[in-house]
Design a protein around this motif. Structure first.
Motif, PDB file in Angstrom:
ATOM      1  N   VAL B  26       0.564  -1.447  -0.046  1.00 13.79           N
ATOM      2  CA  VAL B  26      -0.312   0.024   0.213  1.00 13.79           C
ATOM      3  C   VAL B  26       0.729   1.298  -0.003  1.00 13.79           C
ATOM      4  O   VAL B  26       0.717   1.868  -0.640  1.00 13.79           O
ATOM      5  CB  VAL B  26      -0.568   0.040   1.106  1.00 13.79           C
ATOM      6  N   ILE B  65      -5.678   4.521  -8.572  1.00 13.53           N
ATOM      7  CA  ILE B  65      -6.645   4.021  -7.127  1.00 13.53           C
ATOM      8  C   ILE B  65      -7.437   2.842  -7.945  1.00 13.53           C
ATOM      9  O   ILE B  65      -7.351   1.572  -7.106  1.00 13.53           O
ATOM     10  CB  ILE B  65      -8.200   4.927  -8.365  1.00 13.53           C
ATOM     11  N   VAL B  68      -4.248   0.790  -5.951  1.00 20.75           N
ATOM     12  CA  VAL B  68      -5.441   0.618  -4.723  1.00 20.75           C
ATOM     13  C   VAL B  68      -6.206  -0.185  -4.101  1.00 20.75           C
ATOM     14  O   VAL B  68      -6.055  -1.319  -3.091  1.00 20.75           O
ATOM     15  CB  VAL B  68      -4.667   1.981  -4.454  1.00 20.75           C
ATOM     16  N   PHE B  69      -7.029  -0.367  -5.375  1.00 20.80           N
ATOM     17  CA  PHE B  69      -8.425  -1.103  -4.965  1.00 20.80           C
ATOM     18  C   PHE B  69      -8.161  -2.703  -5.119  1.00 20.80           C
ATOM     19  O   PHE B  69      -8.593  -3.156  -4.458  1.00 20.80           O
ATOM     20  CB  PHE B  69      -9.223  -0.911  -5.923  1.00 20.80           C
ATOM     21  N   LEU B  72      -6.730  -3.920  -1.929  1.00 22.83           N
ATOM     22  CA  LEU B  72      -7.370  -3.733  -1.013  1.00 22.83           C
ATOM     23  C   LEU B  72      -8.312  -5.656  -1.150  1.00 22.83           C
ATOM     24  O   LEU B  72      -8.442  -6.047   0.207  1.00 22.83           O
ATOM     25  CB  LEU B  72      -9.066  -2.616  -1.106  1.00 22.83           C
ATOM     26  N   ILE B  73      -8.631  -5.426  -2.123  1.00 19.80           N
ATOM     27  CA  ILE B  73      -9.225  -7.339  -2.079  1.00 19.80           C
ATOM     28  C   ILE B  73      -8.039  -8.343  -2.125  1.00 19.80           C
ATOM     29  O   ILE B  73      -8.543  -9.728  -2.118  1.00 19.80           O
ATOM     30  CB  ILE B  73     -10.565  -7.198  -3.712  1.00 19.80           C
ATOM     31  N   PRO B 165     -29.319 -16.092 -12.429  1.00 15.46           N
ATOM     32  CA  PRO B 165     -29.728 -15.560 -10.396  1.00 15.46           C
ATOM     33  C   PRO B 165     -30.558 -15.848 -10.492  1.00 15.46           C
ATOM     34  O   PRO B 165     -31.764 -16.705 -10.968  1.00 15.46           O
ATOM     35  CB  PRO B 165     -30.251 -14.421 -11.204  1.00 15.46           C
ATOM     36  N   LYS B 166     -30.162 -16.710  -8.998  1.00 14.80           N
ATOM     37  CA  LYS B 166     -30.937 -17.878  -8.929  1.00 14.80           C
ATOM     38  C   LYS B 166     -32.237 -17.451  -7.297  1.00 14.80           C
ATOM     39  O   LYS B 166     -31.520 -16.169  -7.139  1.00 14.80           O
ATOM     40  CB  LYS B 166     -29.547 -18.452  -8.153  1.00 14.80           C
ATOM     41  N   SER B 167     -32.975 -17.354  -7.768  1.00 13.61           N
ATOM     42  CA  SER B 167     -34.077 -17.136  -6.789  1.00 13.61           C
ATOM     43  C   SER B 167     -33.494 -18.398  -5.497  1.00 13.61           C
ATOM     44  O   SER B 167     -33.560 -18.797  -5.349  1.00 13.61           O
ATOM     45  CB  SER B 167     -35.529 -17.255  -7.004  1.00 13.61           C
ATOM     46  N   ASN B 168     -33.592 -17.138  -4.313  1.00 13.42           N
ATOM     47  CA  ASN B 168     -33.197 -18.088  -2.797  1.00 13.42           C
ATOM     48  C   ASN B 168     -34.307 -18.476  -2.173  1.00 13.42           C
ATOM     49  O   ASN B 168     -34.884 -18.368  -1.424  1.00 13.42           O
ATOM     50  CB  ASN B 168     -32.791 -16.908  -1.691  1.00 13.42           C
ATOM     51  N   GLN B 169     -35.625 -19.071  -2.372  1.00 15.12           N
ATOM     52  CA  GLN B 169     -36.441 -19.650  -2.884  1.00 15.12           C
ATOM     53  C   GLN B 169     -36.469 -21.080  -2.437  1.00 15.12           C
ATOM     54  O   GLN B 169     -35.246 -21.451  -2.967  1.00 15.12           O
ATOM     55  CB  GLN B 169     -37.492 -19.700  -4.011  1.00 15.12           C
ATOM     56  N   PRO B 170     -35.849 -21.794  -1.076  1.00 16.39           N
ATOM     57  CA  PRO B 170     -35.917 -22.748  -1.066  1.00 16.39           C
ATOM     58  C   PRO B 170     -36.546 -23.841  -2.184  1.00 16.39           C
ATOM     59  O   PRO B 170     -37.479 -23.324  -2.237  1.00 16.39           O
ATOM     60  CB  PRO B 170     -36.415 -23.108   0.187  1.00 16.39           C
TER      61      PRO B 170
END
Lengths: 232, 172, 406
Positions: B26, B65, B68-69, B72-73, B165-170
């Protein structure tokens, strides 16, 4: 103000698949908050905040805070408390301290010499008020209890605990008038009982006198007959 | 004109050396940003306002930037190990730097004119710069533009989420 | 007598903000200072005026913001310090200054100290190039707009420094959020400003304002906002500026319910006050740039209002924009980080890119009826397509909750 009414005012959620202009919901939100801001200047009922030191909320009769002791006529002699120590024994956090007042012969005067409640310990449970058989201890409506003295200021003695029956009436009229009625009835009953007792005592006395008179009369009669007999 | 140069050049060099020398990534990145910013100031002092501001915006505002970023990760490495490894990495670094230095020196020797350039030349106006970029140097600008667009599309393709994208419904 | 030798320069209401500068120059000339000292003194006085004006505006805004938010929530807001709470900023300032300055043991003290200073500097620098009035342009730079965005780059670096040098987790998370958000929203911000540069043909901010001077039909001002491309670009600029200023609903970097105060968590006392100040000055700078680019800067909104000093118009427009920020802050909840990123990259940036060809067409077709016919569909059709896509495919999957929805 019902929650359902508020929800009714909002337009129904559009069906999926229909194109609606994005951002409409945002504009609705802005309108609602803008209305809030503008109406707060002229609609007095919108402003629910009470400006505390200048204005005070009207407290409900159901508001209950630390206990106080009720007296009838005079703070020094009229205390209803008889220092029976029931509240002291029932108090869960043990914050009540009572010393019974006695005369020089050690006879109980049926009133407290010391009655302390440590409100830094008290948890406002109200059990003391429930158990008191003499209608003496009640929960207060006071809420400005802050002090800069950590120990003395939070230890309430008789001087700060004792409050008049009129105060109780003002604080919680319904409860106080019921108590007053009950006490009055009790007093009347007591008076009636005393009167009955007095009457009975009087009757007894009369009966006794009567019996004595009768006995005397009988004696005299007997004496007279004896005299008669002797003479005969 | 020469005084800011004398002040700024050692600072730029020091910051750059610090960027190489510091074991903590850093610090190195911040020193790199400092040296880039100082170079921008250098441009500004010699009257190249546009280049200076663009240097600041692109290098300090974007490149530093991003470095630096990414720091950070990512997980920081072991500093002691890094310092221990230093002699070897210095040799490698020098070997990599030599060609660059050679090119710079040759350019300096060959490109240095005998007479000093006119110091009091009128500063290049922005309109003039733009005209030059989009007439004389238009092919270069276009080529860079095409390259950057390709890079951007490539990045977008890489970054695209291929899974639905998954639905978070079981699951039932 | 020496006083007679230097007459005091005349000034009007229009050049009232120049008064400190004129006063300092006059005083220096009175005592017979050399020319270079006079010019330095005048410049310092001018810079001092700008800084002073915006710092008092900052103090005022910190009160007005609390009052406005309170009214939106049907409260009264601060009303104890002074008349209607007018002294509240003073009280806040004294409180901030007298607080203990805490530096965590794990912090890097140099970077920890430098971050709050570096966050104020770019905002003040950016305010320096703003044309605040016809005769009140502190620094009339040829590359004003570029300068504005260049110094803005420093903000991100100082936020990173604050987050990293604190040596704690919440600041780090806040800094990561702040940097990713600022980098993402700087793109639409700069791209939406490009159309203005193309139409004006200059990077000088005062030129951009002068260019918006005329009126359509004698009463609609020729501001960039009232053109199709300008409307789209202005809207994008507005949204992106809220995100750049880290304000609600894009205040994720400081989301106090999640990460305490983001990169400012480990700061206290005056350093925290500096962060606060930098944030508000940055807000003024970015809103002022929006006013300059799209709302005609210091130009009067109606032709017959030309007699009002121009700097009043600038500050009035600035106040309107800032009030709208407050209104938005009082209304909307904070967005999620994925919504934030999706919105920037999939909606704002494509639309911002489209404003550039629209602006080009606007210039080429002569800024008339033809230009309207050409540019409106160019912007409207992609926007409708984009919103349909957002509604259908790009929108995140609808959340269903097992226990709550029954």
């Amino acid at each position: 103000m019902s929650a359902e009414k508020t929800i009714d005012r909002l337009p129904a959620v559009p069906k999926p698949g229909r194109w609606i202009m994005p951002g409409l919901g945002l504009i609705q939100g802005l309108v609602i908050s803008g209305k809030n801001a503008i109406q707060s200047y002229y609609k007095k009922d919108r402003m629910t905040t009470i400006q505390y030191p200048e204005q005070r909320a009207v407290i409900s009769p159901n508001f209950r805070n630390f206990p106080f002791l009720c007296y009838d006529d005079d703070a020094a002699t009229g205390l209803r408390c008889t220092a029976c120590s029931i509240c002291e024994n029932e108090c869960p956090p043990q914050c009540i301290y009572i010393v019974l007042d006695r005369d020089e012969n050690g006879k109980s005067l049926k009133r407290p010499k010391v009655f302390d409640i440590d409100i830094s310990v008290c948890m406002n449970c109200g059990i003391c008020a429930e158990v008191c058989p003499f209608d003496s201890i009640y929960m207060d409506g006071e809420y400005e209890m802050s002090t800069d003295d950590r120990f003395g200021g939070l230890m309430l003695g008789l001087d700060r605990l004792a409050k008049s029956a009129e105060y109780h009436m003002k604080l919680r009229p319904e409860e106080a008038s019921a108590v007053m009625a009950k006490r009055k009835a009790e007093e009347e009953k007591k008076a009636a009982a005393a009167a009955a007792k007095a009457a009975k005592a009087k009757a007894d006395l009369e009966a006794k006198a009567k019996a004595a008179a009768e006995a005397k009369a009988a004696e005299e009669a007997q004496a007279a007959t004896e005299e008669k007999g002797e003479s005969a | 004109m020469i005084i800011p140069l004398l002040i700024l050049t050692p600072l730029v060099l020091l910051a750059a050396l610090g960027a190489v020398w510091k074991a903590r990534p850093v610090h190195a990145a911040l020193l790199l940003a400092l040296s880039l910013a100082l170079v921008a100031v250098l441009y500004l002092t010699i009257g190249a306002d546009f280049i200076g501001l663009v240097q600041f915006m692109v290098y300090v505002g974007a490149v530093a930037i991003l470095i630096v970023f990414s720091l950070l990760i990512t997980r920081p490495g072991d500093e002691a190990e890094e310092i221990q490894r230093r002699p070897r990495s210095m040799v490698t670094g020098l070997i990599c730097t030599l060609p660059v230095l050679a090119v710079l020196l040759i350019a300096l020797v060959k490109g240095n004119p005998e007479s000093a350039p006119a110091v009091d030349a009128p500063p290049l106006s922005i309109a003039h710069l733009g005209e030059l970029l989009f007439t004389t140097h238009a092919p270069a600008v276009l080529a860079v533009g095409v390259l950057l667009t390709a890079v951007m599309i490539g990045a977008a393709l890489f970054a695209r989420d291929t899974e639905k994208p998954k639905s978070n419904q079981p699951e039932k | 007598m020496i006083f007679a030798t230097v007459p005091f320069p005349s000034f009007t209401l229009e050049s009232l903000p120049q008064l400190p500068k004129l006063l300092v120059e006059w005083l220096l000339m009175l005592v017979g200072a050399p020319d270079w000292l006079v010019s330095i003194g005048g410049t310092a006085a001018m810079a001092g005026t700008v800084v002073g004006v915006f710092l008092s505006a900052f103090a005022l805004l910190s009160l007005v913001e609390r009052k406005t938010l309170a009214r939106i929530q049907n409260r009264l807001g601060p009303n104890r310090a002074g008349w209607f709470g007018i002294l509240q900023p003073v009280a806040d300032g004294i409180k901030m200054l007298t607080k203990e300055d805490i530096v965590p043991t794990k912090a890097e003290w140099l970077l920890h100290l430098a971050a709050p200073i570096l966050i104020v500097v770019p905002s003040i620098l950016a305010l320096g190039v703003m044309p605040l009035g016809r005769e009140w342009v502190p620094v009339n730079m040829e590359l004003g707009l570029l300068f504005f965005f260049s110094v803005g780059a420093l903000t991100e670096l100082s936020v990173f420094m604050a987050g990293w040098a604190s040596g704690s987790k919440f600041p780090m998370l806040g800094a990561m959020r702040a940097i990713s958000q600022m980098v993402s929203y700087e793109l639409p911000l700069i791209i939406s400003a490009l159309g203005v540069i193309m139409v004006t043909g200059s990077l000088r901010l005062s030129d951009i304002v002068v260019h918006q001077g005329d009126f359509y039909f004698g009463f609609i001002p020729k501001w960039n906002l009232f053109t199709p491309w300008g409307f789209a670009a202005g809207l994008i600029f507005y949204i992106a500026s809220i995100a750049e200023a880290n304000r609600c609903p894009f205040d994720l970097p400081e989301g106090e319910s999640e990460i305490v105060a983001g990169h400012m968590t480990e700061y206290s006392g005056f350093k925290y006050a500096l962060f606060f100040m930098g944030e508000y000055l940055g807000l003024f700078a970015i809103a002022g740039l929006g006013v300059t680019l799209f709302l005609g800067g210091w130009q009067a909104p109606l032709p017959f209002l030309g007699w009002v000093p121009t700097w009043i118009w600038f500050f009035a427009k600035l106040a309107v924009i800032i009030m709208s920020y407050l209104w938005i802050r009082g209304t909307f909840p904070r967005v999620r980080i994925d919504q934030l990123m999706r919105f920037a990259w999939l909606c704002l940036i494509p639309m911002a890119l489209l404003t550039i060809p629209a602006a080009a067409l606007w210039v080429f077709t002569g800024k008339g009826i033809v230009s309207w016919v050409v540019t409106v569909p160019l912007l409207l059709i992609p926007w409708v397509i984009l919103t349909i896509l957002f509604n259908k495919r790009l929108a995140p999957a609808t959340r269903t909750y097992t226990f709550a929805d029954s």
